[in-house]
Design an enzyme around this catalytic site. Structure first.
Site, PDB file in Angstrom:
ATOM      1  N   CYS A 378      26.767  -6.102   6.974  1.00 26.51           N
ATOM      2  CA  CYS A 378      26.159  -5.686   8.238  1.00 26.51           C
ATOM      3  C   CYS A 378      27.240  -5.408   9.288  1.00 26.51           C
ATOM      4  O   CYS A 378      28.047  -6.296   9.593  1.00 26.51           O
ATOM      5  CB  CYS A 378      25.208  -6.770   8.731  1.00 26.51           C
ATOM      6  SG  CYS A 378      24.675  -6.561  10.437  1.00 26.51           S
ATOM      7  N   CYS A 381      27.245  -7.943  12.185  1.00 30.15           N
ATOM      8  CA  CYS A 381      27.840  -9.223  11.824  1.00 30.15           C
ATOM      9  C   CYS A 381      29.363  -9.102  11.813  1.00 30.15           C
ATOM     10  O   CYS A 381      30.074  -9.980  12.299  1.00 30.15           O
ATOM     11  CB  CYS A 381      27.345  -9.673  10.450  1.00 30.15           C
ATOM     12  SG  CYS A 381      25.561  -9.945  10.343  1.00 30.15           S
TER      13      CYS A 381
END
Length: 479
Positions: A378, A381
């Protein structure tokens, strides 16, 4: 070099004229209705047989009984005959891998002439138009008007047309489909069940109609825009999703001239060339789409975090470029590229499934915990990795535990049902003496913001057992 401008009014296209004629004695195109086009030899591509044909408008689908506004080609180009084999595009991509965007653009326009057009979204992809302008070749530009763009974007379209002396070919969604969607589900259904259906009606289907009139198209995709879905796009490819003028698989070629360019370099180019830009950029908007689904991002946030922010990072494609998803994606479109794990500080505790289940069960913790639910692929993230590691190092020895739990894949359903996972990353604080975690509500993931939130809730006692002052035996905790 010339461009045929078409003015759109409520009754359709009303007039046409060359807006960038260099020599006044060049042939002129008559008004729409008795359109005469220059003879040209059509490009023989891997998708078509050698033939002569008139320039087709972008809106090339069969006519319907209800009223439709015809669209005219905005450029007429004489194209030299050339034979290109299908397998050549993979080889061509390799040859152009280190080429400049200007070289790639020039090659695309040279090869496809009037059968190629630039897809312009109203954001920093105006760089594509500038590159096309610099080649000195005729070019076409089209855009998808979803009916829900920001006012600033519409003004930007107008500024671009005036700056380059062109007319953008706008594609609109089918009014009957839009009516059906809004009447059955309301104006903002995408906040509840995802943006894919609305994008399919307002963007994907209009794009499909546009591409039916072309043999190639040019996009502003960059690898750094979305590491999970765009990290491997080539500078040129046979489009894996859409069909072109001749229909069927392999009938459309997709060019991505700025695929290998960093976003900061695109902006340096725009400033150097004094190109008009969308005023939303100055307000913190980086990736710009429809008004209800776009918002500004903060410093340190990834640009795609301003799009469809209520959804997981894996869903942040509207469908126009779904062919970017790697072959190992699952049926739900979740991209799982092989990436290294993140949050590597020695002060970040890696929780297993059993570990976080045990943490949830503890109702009388001796110390507070902060846990990030993440997926290493991600981009959001990844963007907070440095700040979270710094937080862990800062809190080492303070009595606050900093942890991570990988919540994608087979752990995702559990995380959604038991850990309040809505999108990646989700940050939870398990206060001392508390029976349930508190979800961090902000997208500000810098060290100061996280520390401030921790200070507010770390001793917050919300459990029923605490208020009733019941003594609960502390169970052993296993990671």
């Amino acid at each position: 070099k010339m461009a045929m401008a078409a003015t759109v009014s409520s009754s359709g296209i009303t007039s046409s004229a060359f807006s960038r004629s260099v020599i006044s004695s060049e042939p002129k195109v008559s008004q729409i209705g008795s359109l005469k086009l220059l003879d040209r030899v059509s490009l023989t591509t891997p998708m078509s047989l050698k033939k002569r044909s008139s320039v087709k408008p972008l809106n090339a689908e069969p006519k319907r009984n209800d009223s439709m506004v015809p669209l005219a080609a905005t450029m007429v180009a004489q194209v030299a005959e050339e034979v290109v084999e299908a397998e050549d595009f993979a080889e061509l991509a390799k040859k152009l891998e280190n080429a400049s965007p200007l070289e790639i653009m020039d090659k695309a326009l040279e090869m496809f002439g009037n059968d190629i057009a630039i897809a312009f979204s109203g954001a920093e992809d105006v760089a594509l138009i500038e590159y096309a302008h610099l080649t000195g070749r005729p070019y076409r530009v089209f855009s998808l008007d979803t009916g829900r763009l920001n006012p600033e974007t519409y003004r930007f379209f107008d500024a671009v047309e005036k700056h380059y002396g062109i007319r953008i070919e706008y594609m609109f969604p089918d009014s009957v489909e839009v009516q059906g969607l809004v009447r059955s589900k309301g104006l903002f259904s995408f906040y509840e069940d995802g943006h894919q259906e609305c994008c399919r009606v307002r963007k994907v289907r209009p794009l499909r109609r546009a591409l039916k009139g072309l043999r190639a198209w040019i996009t502003g995709q960059r690898k750094d825009q979305s590491p999970g879905t765009r990290s491997e796009i080539p500078v040129v490819q046979v489009d894996p999703v859409f069909g072109g003028l001749d229909g069927g698989a392999g009938s459309l070629v997709k060019w991505n001239p700025v695929a290998n360019v960093e976003g900061s370099d695109v902006w340096s180019f725009l400033r150097t060339m004094d190109v008009p830009v969308n005023t939303l950029h100055a307000a913190g908007y980086v990736s710009i789409g429809c008004e209800p689904c776009t918002r500004a991002v903060l410093p340190g946030q990834h640009e795609r975090e301003g799009r469809w922010w209520w959804e997981d990072a894996k869903a942040k494609e509207c469908g126009l470029h779904k062919g970017n998803i790697k072959e190992n994606a699952n049926v739900n479109g979740e991209s799982k590229p092989v990436v290294e794990d993140i949050f590597k500080s020695e002060n970040v505790v890696a929780l297993s499934r059993q570990g976080i289940e045990n943490l949830v069960k503890l109702e009388n913790r001796k110390e507070p915990w902060i846990v990030v639910l993440y997926a290493p692929w991600c981009p959001f993230c990844q963007a907070m990795e440095a700040s979270y590691d710094e937080l862990a190092d800062k809190l080492a020895g303070s009595g606050v535990k900093v942890a991570k739990f990988r919540a994608d894949g087979e752990q995702k359903e559990f995380a959604k049902q038991e850990l309040q996972l809505g999108s990646f990353p989700t940050i939870l604080v398990f206060p001392k003496n508390s029976s349930r975690p508190i979800k961090y509500p902000s997208e500000k993931r810098d060290v100061d913001s996280l520390t401030s939130f921790l200070n507010l809730v770390r001793n917050h006692k919300i459990s029923r057992q605490f208020h009733e002052k019941k003594e609960i035996k502390q169970e052993p905790f296993h990671l």
